[in-house]
Scaffold this motif. Sequence first.
Motif, short mmCIF file in Angstrom:
data_model
loop_
_atom_site.label_atom_id
_atom_site.label_comp_id
_atom_site.label_asym_id
_atom_site.label_seq_id
_atom_site.Cartn_x
_atom_site.Cartn_y
_atom_site.Cartn_z
N ASN A 10 -9.85 8.76 -10.34
CA ASN A 10 -9.28 7.95 -9.26
C ASN A 10 -8.33 8.72 -8.35
OD1 ASN A 10 -10.65 5.82 -10.27
ND2 ASN A 10 -8.87 4.51 -10.66
N ASP A 11 -7.58 9.68 -8.95
CA ASP A 11 -6.64 10.45 -8.12
C ASP A 11 -7.41 11.25 -7.07
OD1 ASP A 11 -4.54 9.48 -9.47
OD2 ASP A 11 -4.17 11.25 -10.70
N ALA A 14 -8.78 8.91 -4.45
CA ALA A 14 -7.71 8.41 -3.57
C ALA A 14 -7.37 9.44 -2.49
CB ALA A 14 -6.47 8.09 -4.40
N LYS A 15 -7.32 10.70 -2.89
CA LYS A 15 -6.97 11.77 -1.95
C LYS A 15 -8.06 11.92 -0.88
CE LYS A 15 -5.42 16.46 -2.45
NZ LYS A 15 -5.49 17.60 -3.30
N ALA A 18 -8.35 8.85 1.44
CA ALA A 18 -7.27 8.85 2.43
C ALA A 18 -7.61 9.79 3.60
CB ALA A 18 -5.96 9.26 1.77
N ASN A 46 -5.61 -0.38 -6.00
CA ASN A 46 -4.91 0.67 -6.73
C ASN A 46 -5.18 2.06 -6.12
OD1 ASN A 46 -5.29 2.65 -9.34
ND2 ASN A 46 -3.43 1.41 -9.37
N ILE A 47 -6.41 2.26 -5.70
CA ILE A 47 -6.78 3.55 -5.10
C ILE A 47 -6.12 3.71 -3.73
CG2 ILE A 47 -8.76 4.85 -4.17
CD1 ILE A 47 -10.28 3.88 -6.67
N LEU A 48 -6.04 2.60 -2.99
CA LEU A 48 -5.36 2.66 -1.69
C LEU A 48 -3.88 2.96 -1.87
CD1 LEU A 48 -7.01 -0.31 0.25
CD2 LEU A 48 -7.46 2.13 0.51
N THR A 49 -3.30 2.36 -2.89
CA THR A 49 -1.87 2.60 -3.15
C THR A 49 -1.64 4.09 -3.39
OG1 THR A 49 -1.83 0.46 -4.23
CG2 THR A 49 0.08 1.86 -4.59
N LYS A 50 -2.48 4.67 -4.24
CA LYS A 50 -2.33 6.10 -4.56
C LYS A 50 -2.50 6.98 -3.32
CE LYS A 50 -4.57 6.14 -9.16
NZ LYS A 50 -3.59 6.52 -10.13
N GLY A 51 -3.49 6.63 -2.48
CA GLY A 51 -3.85 7.52 -1.37
C GLY A 51 -3.05 7.32 -0.11
#
Length: 251
Positions: A10-11, A14-15, A18, A46-51
């Motif tokens: 997921n990290d 997310a990157k 973004a 959750n992925i949007l939050t990270k990215g």
Amino acid sequence: MVKVYSYKDNDAIAKSLAKFIIAQQDSVLATRDQFNIAISGGSLVNILTKGLLDNKDINWSKWVIYFSDERIVPLNDKDSNFGAFEKEVLAPLAHHGKIGPTIVTINESLIHSSDHSTDAKIAQEYESKLPVNGLDLVLLGAGPDGHTCSLFPGHKLLNEKTLNVASLDDSPKLPPRRITLTFKYLAKCSTLAFVATGASKQASLKDVFENSESKLPCALVNKLANDVKGGVCWFVDDAAVEGIQIEKSQY
Ligand SMILES: O=C1O[C@H](COP(=O)(O)O)[C@@H](O)[C@H](O)[C@H]1O
């Protein structure tokens, strides 16, 4: 053309997601002052939050955010797609003193707890707020059953040809009352991007990518790839596409 971008976790998604969103944002803002995007609920948030949250390249004040689908519940309900985004992204943004985006939500005042007759009105009013020529970018989720937005396998809304936003009160996934963008409207949008992660998505993605006759809603979105200017793409993790015959790349 449908492109699949695949990452280990997921990290990494997310990157990369973004970077993709910022590229869409920049190309739109080079020609006008507003970036129109729809987001989905569920695991995407959750992925949007990270990215996105600490990303200095997001021009939040120029964003107008819509929802690809919404549950007909109060906006502060735990099941609200807006509510989840508000908690995870909008509230922390405000906390950091950033000028936030414009958010287009359903009209809460039309929600009546037991009376479903206003649900079509909620959809109609939401449709009236959408850009007539489509959104710049729609971020889509993919449920383990192959649903996307609130378009579920075998549901009559898969054949909706008139409405751009429709209501339903028989969603097989709770809560039952929802509104959703329809295929008619998705076909008008500039770019459609799915995010699908985890092994629970594997069986439906196998059908979507290996069965050219698939009738799963996600497969029907892939079939819009020629209508949609920027095409359809998928951001997936390795677990979601393990064992699936598919050409993968990275954005
Ligand atoms: O109910 C919904 O589910 C889908 C998929 O959610 P996920 O947690 O499996 O990613 C989501 O895209 C949609 O917005 C939501 O209302």
